[in-house]
Design an enzyme around this catalytic site. Structure first.
Site, PDB file in Angstrom:
ATOM      1  N   GLY A 127      47.637  50.911  46.917  1.00  0.00           N
ATOM      2  CA  GLY A 127      48.983  50.620  47.044  1.00  0.00           C
ATOM      3  C   GLY A 127      49.373  50.537  48.374  1.00  0.00           C
ATOM      4  CB  CYS A 164      48.903  43.640  46.808  1.00  0.00           C
ATOM      5  SG  CYS A 164      48.292  45.307  46.187  1.00  0.00           S
ATOM      6  N   GLY A 197      35.658  37.728  47.225  1.00  0.00           N
ATOM      7  CA  GLY A 197      35.439  37.941  45.848  1.00  0.00           C
ATOM      8  C   GLY A 197      34.063  38.322  45.648  1.00  0.00           C
TER       9      GLY A 197
END
EC number: 1.3.-.-
Lengths: 254, 300
Positions: B71, B128, B241
């Site tokens: 978060g 995000c 990634g």
């Protein structure tokens, strides 16, 4: 020296209770600097399991250069560790976190379930008068190893070992007193100890657990709520892996 | 042998950096790796004010990867400027600051504050998946991405790198929107939105319910997207990634990435970055590659 990632040789491994294992590993570089309450990260040999498993140190033998961990099988990673024998090695990282601060005060050591193991090294190192309170579900383990270091009191959920109930019930029942509490165990237990300690004005050091990723303070996965704004995070969050896992009762919200 | 690459006019001594959020600002990894060896350090996202992040548990392991919903907890730009930038400034590496926000104004606030700081590149996190407002809202609609890119570009003193989300139907559309709005480079991919259920507790494994999946399980998806974007726009790409090792990093480069960010691998092996840098040099030596730039996008 600082944190080290290394390949540690397994010296022995035993199942000491149902699904609870005791593993001794050769790791002199970590043993030489580790203190009670610290933990190590253990890595799976299986590349599909990426994250290290944080496990607290049960015993630190600096002379022999060995570490002992006692852990419960909680999933596939710890299951894999439990299969290892003395001809295997395991990749570990440590020592991690901050341990307990040893005070020269009448001590109460409290361990609940798989929070019992880290109290053993602390019990060995604390030279003061101490009471040791161990809480079990329904199966006893490790308790006799505590006997040489203090008076041991027990509790269990079903009453088959010591007092029926929680470690707090044992403390009340036996009238255990002290001026410094050291505790490790499940959050509800720590919460009860925290309120007991704050209410009675007893200093308490609580070892917390939280799901971790990096183990070194970078990823901010394993935060706990702090009472005050933390200097590092600038919010009321502290990192269990780096700022803890041991916190004073008044520092954290459980 | 040349391992130097250039991102929007900023020269990196080698193509390896770290993925935002996996490395803090480098302080916690300083005792494992010599930060001077990295092409760049990409910081954890920083906002205009401190953010507390999501409830715990924030992470879970998945098969061949992990998921996180931190978060974007961050200490805010004031602390960041006082503490993190001076630390990185002492290192002989480039500084890429990841910028996050909930509104266009939040982003601009941070970008303007960084204008006079010794920062080399700004990576703009519009992807995000773990914060409700802002973030991903800008990263899944080409028009919204175009607008915020344009607004940031107008205020930024450093070159900007828009970080793209893989959680879209066609990532090249997003890349083209960022390019048209003046982005200087692109980062891709951010994490893939996933979900894990803990069958023992009969609850979500991560408190946020959904979380971003990363790690080697998503690497082929990232390589595919880097390839697609590299063939759709002219901008330099930082590919990321699931890069775990030298082979994974070289795949990214051959697919079209100018630089490569190592993320989840840091949790599995804190030495991953420097091992990959060494591995790339060994590959170049063994295969007679004089200049890393000849490998960028070499597979067509």
């Amino acid at each position: 020296m600082g944190k080290i990632k290394m390949e540690a040789k397994i010296i022995r491994q035993d199942e000491i209770a149902t699904d609870i294992y005791s593993m001794v590993i050769q790791a002199p570089e970590i043993a030489s600097q580790a203190v009670p309450g610290q933990f190590i990260d253990l890595y799976s040999a299986d590349g599909s399991k990426l994250l290290p498993r944080p496990i607290s140190l049960c015993e630190i033998d600096r002379a022999a250069g060995t570490l002992r961990i006692v852990y419960r099988i909680a999933g596939k990673g710890t299951k894999e560790f439990s299969m290892l024998t003395s001809d295997h090695t395991i990749t570990i990282l440590g020592p991690l976190g901050n341990g307990f601060t040893k005070k020269d005060k009448k001590a109460i050591l409290i361990g609940g379930g798989i929070g019992i193991p880290p109290m053993l090294q602390l019990a060995k190192e604390l030279t003061c008068e101490k009471s040791i309170v161990l809480g079990f579900r329904d199966e006893e383990f490790l308790s006799e190893e505590f006997e040489p270091y203090g008076t041991v009191y027990k509790s269990s959920d079903n009453g088959t070992i010591g007092v029926k109930g929680t470690v707090m019930d044992a403390i009340r029942e036996y009238g255990i007193e002290g001026t410094e509490i050291y505790a490790c165990g499940p959050t509800p237990m720590l919460r009860a100890i925290q309120s007991y300690a704050l209410e009675h004005g007893i200093e308490a050091q609580l070892s917390l657990e939280e799901r971790m990723a990096c183990g070194v303070g970078a990823c901010l996965a394993c935060v706990c709520k702090s009472k005050e704004i933390d200097d590092h995070s600038q919010v009321k969050n502290k990192r269990v892996c780096k700022d803890g896992p041991v916190f004073y009762a008044e520092e954290v919200e459980l | 042998m040349n391992t130097k690459v250039s991102i929007a006019g900023v020269e990196l001594k080698n193509p390896i950096t770290v993925a935002s959020g996996t490395f803090g600002s480098g302080m916690e990894y300083d005792e494992f790796v010599d930060l001077n060896l990295l092409g760049a350090v990409t910081t954890k996202g920083v906002a205009n004010v401190p953010w507390p992040g999501n409830p715990t548990p924030r992470v879970a392991e998945t098969y061949g990867g992990m998921m996180n919903a931190i978060g974007l907890q961050n200490p805010g730009i004031d602390t960041f400027v006082k503490r993190d930038i001076p630390f990185l400034k002492e290192k002989d590496t480039k500084i890429i600051v990841n910028v996050c926000g909930k509104s266009t104004e939040d982003y601009l606030d941070v970008v303007e504050r960084l204008g006079d700081e010794p920062v080399d590149l700004l990576e703009i996190n519009v992807s995000c998946p773990n914060v409700k407002e802002g973030g991903i809202a800008f990263g899944q609609d080409p028009k919204a991405l175009y607008d915020i890119t344009k607004a940031i570009k107008a205020k930024a003193k450093q070159p900007i790198i828009m970080k793209l989300s893989p959680n879209v139907t066609d990532i090249t559309e997003m890349a083209k929107a960022a390019e048209a709005a003046g982005s200087d480079a692109l980062s891709l991919i951010n994490t893939l939105t996933g979900m894990k259920i803990d069958i023992k507790r009969r609850a979500f494994a991560v408190a946020n319910k959904t979380a971003g999946v990363s790690g080697p399980a998503i690497h082929p998806i990232a390589v595919r997207m880097v390839y697609q974007v590299a063939n759709a726009v002219k901008l330099p790409i930082i590919g990321m990634g699931g890069v775990m090792n030298t082979e994974d990093a070289l795949e990214m480069i051959m697919a079209g990435a100018t630089a490569v960010a190592v993320g989840t691998a840091n949790f599995h092996n804190p030495y991953a970055t420097v091992e990959i840098i060494k591995g790339i040099e060994e590959y170049m030596q063994a295969n007679g590659v004089d200049d890393i730039n000849t490998l960028i996008g070499c597979v067509k």
